[in-house]
Design a protein around this motif. Sequence first.
Motif, PDB file in Angstrom:
ATOM      1  N   LYS A 451       0.844  -1.185   0.000  1.00  0.00           N
ATOM      2  CA  LYS A 451       0.000   0.000   0.000  1.00  0.00           C
ATOM      3  C   LYS A 451       0.884   1.241   0.000  1.00  0.00           C
ATOM      4  O   LYS A 451       1.768   1.383   0.842  1.00  0.00           O
ATOM      5  CB  LYS A 451      -0.907   0.009   1.224  1.00  0.00           C
ATOM      6  N   VAL A 452       0.661   2.135  -0.942  1.00  0.00           N
ATOM      7  CA  VAL A 452       1.451   3.363  -1.016  1.00  0.00           C
ATOM      8  C   VAL A 452       1.031   4.294   0.120  1.00  0.00           C
ATOM      9  O   VAL A 452      -0.163   4.548   0.309  1.00  0.00           O
ATOM     10  CB  VAL A 452       1.240   4.072  -2.369  1.00  0.00           C
ATOM     11  N   PRO A 453       1.985   4.790   0.915  1.00  0.00           N
ATOM     12  CA  PRO A 453       1.622   5.684   2.021  1.00  0.00           C
ATOM     13  C   PRO A 453       0.929   6.942   1.508  1.00  0.00           C
ATOM     14  O   PRO A 453       1.258   7.449   0.432  1.00  0.00           O
ATOM     15  CB  PRO A 453       2.971   6.016   2.681  1.00  0.00           C
ATOM     16  N   SER A 454      -0.011   7.440   2.285  1.00  0.00           N
ATOM     17  CA  SER A 454      -0.762   8.628   1.884  1.00  0.00           C
ATOM     18  C   SER A 454       0.034   9.888   2.178  1.00  0.00           C
ATOM     19  O   SER A 454       0.566  10.042   3.282  1.00  0.00           O
ATOM     20  CB  SER A 454      -2.097   8.686   2.634  1.00  0.00           C
ATOM     21  N   PRO A 455       0.103  10.821   1.222  1.00  0.00           N
ATOM     22  CA  PRO A 455       0.773  12.098   1.500  1.00  0.00           C
ATOM     23  C   PRO A 455      -0.112  12.951   2.407  1.00  0.00           C
ATOM     24  O   PRO A 455      -1.287  12.648   2.602  1.00  0.00           O
ATOM     25  CB  PRO A 455       0.912  12.722   0.107  1.00  0.00           C
ATOM     26  N   PRO A 456       0.431  14.012   2.994  1.00  0.00           N
ATOM     27  CA  PRO A 456      -0.392  14.900   3.825  1.00  0.00           C
ATOM     28  C   PRO A 456      -1.605  15.408   3.039  1.00  0.00           C
ATOM     29  O   PRO A 456      -1.536  15.545   1.809  1.00  0.00           O
ATOM     30  CB  PRO A 456       0.570  16.037   4.184  1.00  0.00           C
ATOM     31  N   PRO A 457      -2.709  15.668   3.715  1.00  0.00           N
ATOM     32  CA  PRO A 457      -3.934  16.129   3.036  1.00  0.00           C
ATOM     33  C   PRO A 457      -3.678  17.344   2.140  1.00  0.00           C
ATOM     34  O   PRO A 457      -2.962  18.274   2.519  1.00  0.00           O
ATOM     35  CB  PRO A 457      -4.853  16.502   4.202  1.00  0.00           C
TER      36      PRO A 457
END
Length: 906
Positions: A451-457
């Motif tokens: 799973k690709v980590p989510s960038p900051p909103p």
Amino acid sequence: MSSVSSDDDMPLSRTNGHVSSATISKDEDRRLDKSMSKGKSLPEGLSIRNGPVLEESTTNGVAKRKSRASNASAVNYKDESDSEDGAPLAKRRKSSNKVDIDSDDEPISKKKNVKLPPSYKETSVALSDDDDEPLGNRLAKEKANFSEKSKKKPTPKKVVKDESDDEPLSKPAKRRQSNGASASASKKANGVKKEESDSDDAPMVKRAKTAPSATKAKATTTAKKPAAKKAAASKKAKSEDPDDEDEEAEEEYKWWEEGPKDDDSIKWNTLEHNGVIFAPEYEPLPKDVKLYYDGKPVELHVEAEEVATYFGFMLHSTQNVENPVFQKNFFGDFKEVLKKTGGAKDRNGNKVDIKEFAKLDFTKIYEFEKARNDAKKARSAAEKKAAKAEKDKLEAPYMYCKWDGRKEKVGNFRVEPPGLFRGRGAHPKTGKVKKRVLPEQVTINIGKEAKVPSPPPGHKWKAVQHDNKATWLAMWQENVNNNYKYVMLAANSSTKQKSDYEKFEKARELNKHIDRIRADYEKDLKSEVMADRQRATAMYLIDKFALRAGNEKNTDEEAETVGCCSLKYEHVTLRAPNTVIFDFLGKDSIRFYNEFTVSDQVFKNLKLFKKAPKSAGDDIFDRLNTSQLNKHLSSYMPGLTAKVFRTYNASHTMSKLLQELGKKKENRNLTTAEYLKLYNDANREVAILCNHKRTVGAAHEAQMEKLGDRIKGLQYQKWRTKMMMLDLDPKLKKKKGAEFFELDSELDEKWVLEHQTFLVEQERTKITKKFEKENEKRVADKEKPLPEKELKDRLKTADELAAKFKKENKSKKVEAEGKSPTIEKLETQIKKIDERIRNLNLQAEDREGNKEVALGTSKINYIDPRLTVVFCAKFKVPIEKFFSKTLREKFKWAIESIGDNDTWEF
């Protein structure tokens, strides 16, 4: 192994200016020999390239550089193996812009008559106990004795590895147990006890344990039944709390026990991680805290205000903020930000034109930051603990990744915060603004199935790739030097450990080729082909004097640092008959000033390479670059570069020195402190060989004075103990003699009074701190704090001590202290005090000997750690005395692969 190199082989940057002729005629050789016989030197005088050599407290006008990491949290052991091998080809820096050097330290000056480091056929160097003799001279004498010793090639001893070698050296008590008798073996993973940890150290997911090897299956059979009961109980407890699922111990990965991989270029098959932590957003200053210009406060846009705080928060760092280059670069970038954000305004909204740096006043900004830091330090223990827990909770998801299903620690998962670039030495870009790194600049490297980590909103990654030939997890480009920054695994990860292992194995492999290499370059020193003669001369300098290889640089964009291959006319001065003076800026813009005595042929060659019409700015080695040199070296041995010579010479020398220590009868049955000094003495010789020099720290004298006071304090304690013996039995004065009970001559009456005052104040401080801690704990537990009266009662102990000293000074007698004191007990105390005094004296000698030599660089990066493990095994010294916890994790492969084997050789 000579080979003709044409002009076409040289980079374009090297064909500028005057270039040496392609060949050297016999007539020219004879003319040079004739001029040298007359004692002429070229050029005359001394190179003052970087100014006169004065006190060593400064370098190029800048105070001594302090070692610092770009990120305070990152554990970074930079060595030859920490290269850009894991970077994508498109992202790697060009070799023409990269200095091919590998150490932090400036060479020791004034080392004369230093001979070549020995080959594996030569014998070892005996350690000198004379610390009063200059270190460089001692090394020169010792190395000169190599040729007089036995020339017998040491017979390598076969290493027989048994099961006990799998046990860490730091657990000697465990190793002494029989292989099959320990019921506690089942509590370990692969024979290593799992350290206690909190939830932050838990693996990201459970993974099945691999089956024990056939060689260990029998040894662990007896431990299975008791272990099974505990495992069942543990499993039951975990099933009741799913959040603790990750706490299950996982079997340790011993990569050094595996065979070679089919494809070494594949670094991983699966990779999962949670990305990086970005620097927190900027918090604007309070309205009453302003930047002042020409004595008046100014209003700034929040972006410009942030840049102003970069400088204001650094006012304590005078070596930076008072540096004219630092000020100029900062002011240039600050004005650009002002222009971009609408400039500065006064209280009435009128525009303020900021033109002069000298009129800027950052005092209010600095005072605000200082007050904030002081308040942070003054927090209670409970507040600090809560803040740390919050920080740990935030960082926990980023601290570890899953590398081929294994939990591996990530080294630097935090993105560098914005600020001002400091650089090292006289860096031309010091003071420039390091901009905030955004997710849009970051490339993530991760497994295809992960799973690709989510960038900051509100943000997105620059790119996501799945390059299993790279060892980095994330990457971005910084704005000051346009260098790429990488998030890598920690120093104790299997990947980094493998890199260390391969580096030292490559150096060991050089053992087989070093004599042939030296014979070849000695022959080529007289070659008629200029390229070959230059290459041989460079190899001589790199091998003999540990010069770094160096490479061409873009001096408009980078610091003007050089190495051997990029030396210019003005960096080298020749003084007849055979002295070479080097004066240039080495790695990190640290000045390298040194005088070496070279062979007549090398002196002659350097004279030839500086021949007119060459002048300042022209290259010495104009027909050689680092790539060509390393290509030539690789023909002797795959992967051999100039860097490998430093590792080889350091480890080989250390190996011989330690072997010599083991042969001496007087080195048996010594104390741990004495063995530690013997090791440091050997390490010091290696540091000198590698030219690892440091300036004497400003606090050195104060530290030595403090250490001296500690020794005097013990001497005073010893005298009081003897006087207590007299109190118990006055007849001892006649029996042991009056001299036995006299106060040491170094302890005069003034010092004794000062020391007694110190002891009383020390007791007061100890009582007060303990009282405050107790109250903090009571408040945290919601209990009523102890009253001040309690503290006053406790402080009476210090008052009683002061009264006791006063009485002793008057009566010249000391009453026996302790529970049921006896002569025997007091004599035992005196023996313990004597041991402590001896250890502190050894420590003082060691510290004084190391004041100009950096031992850490050689021990961590250049000396094979297996040599240290062998030393510990041979003399029964705990490995903890040489390697910190971090280093023990970094060099676990060396500790466990060697174990108790004290016959391993480099």
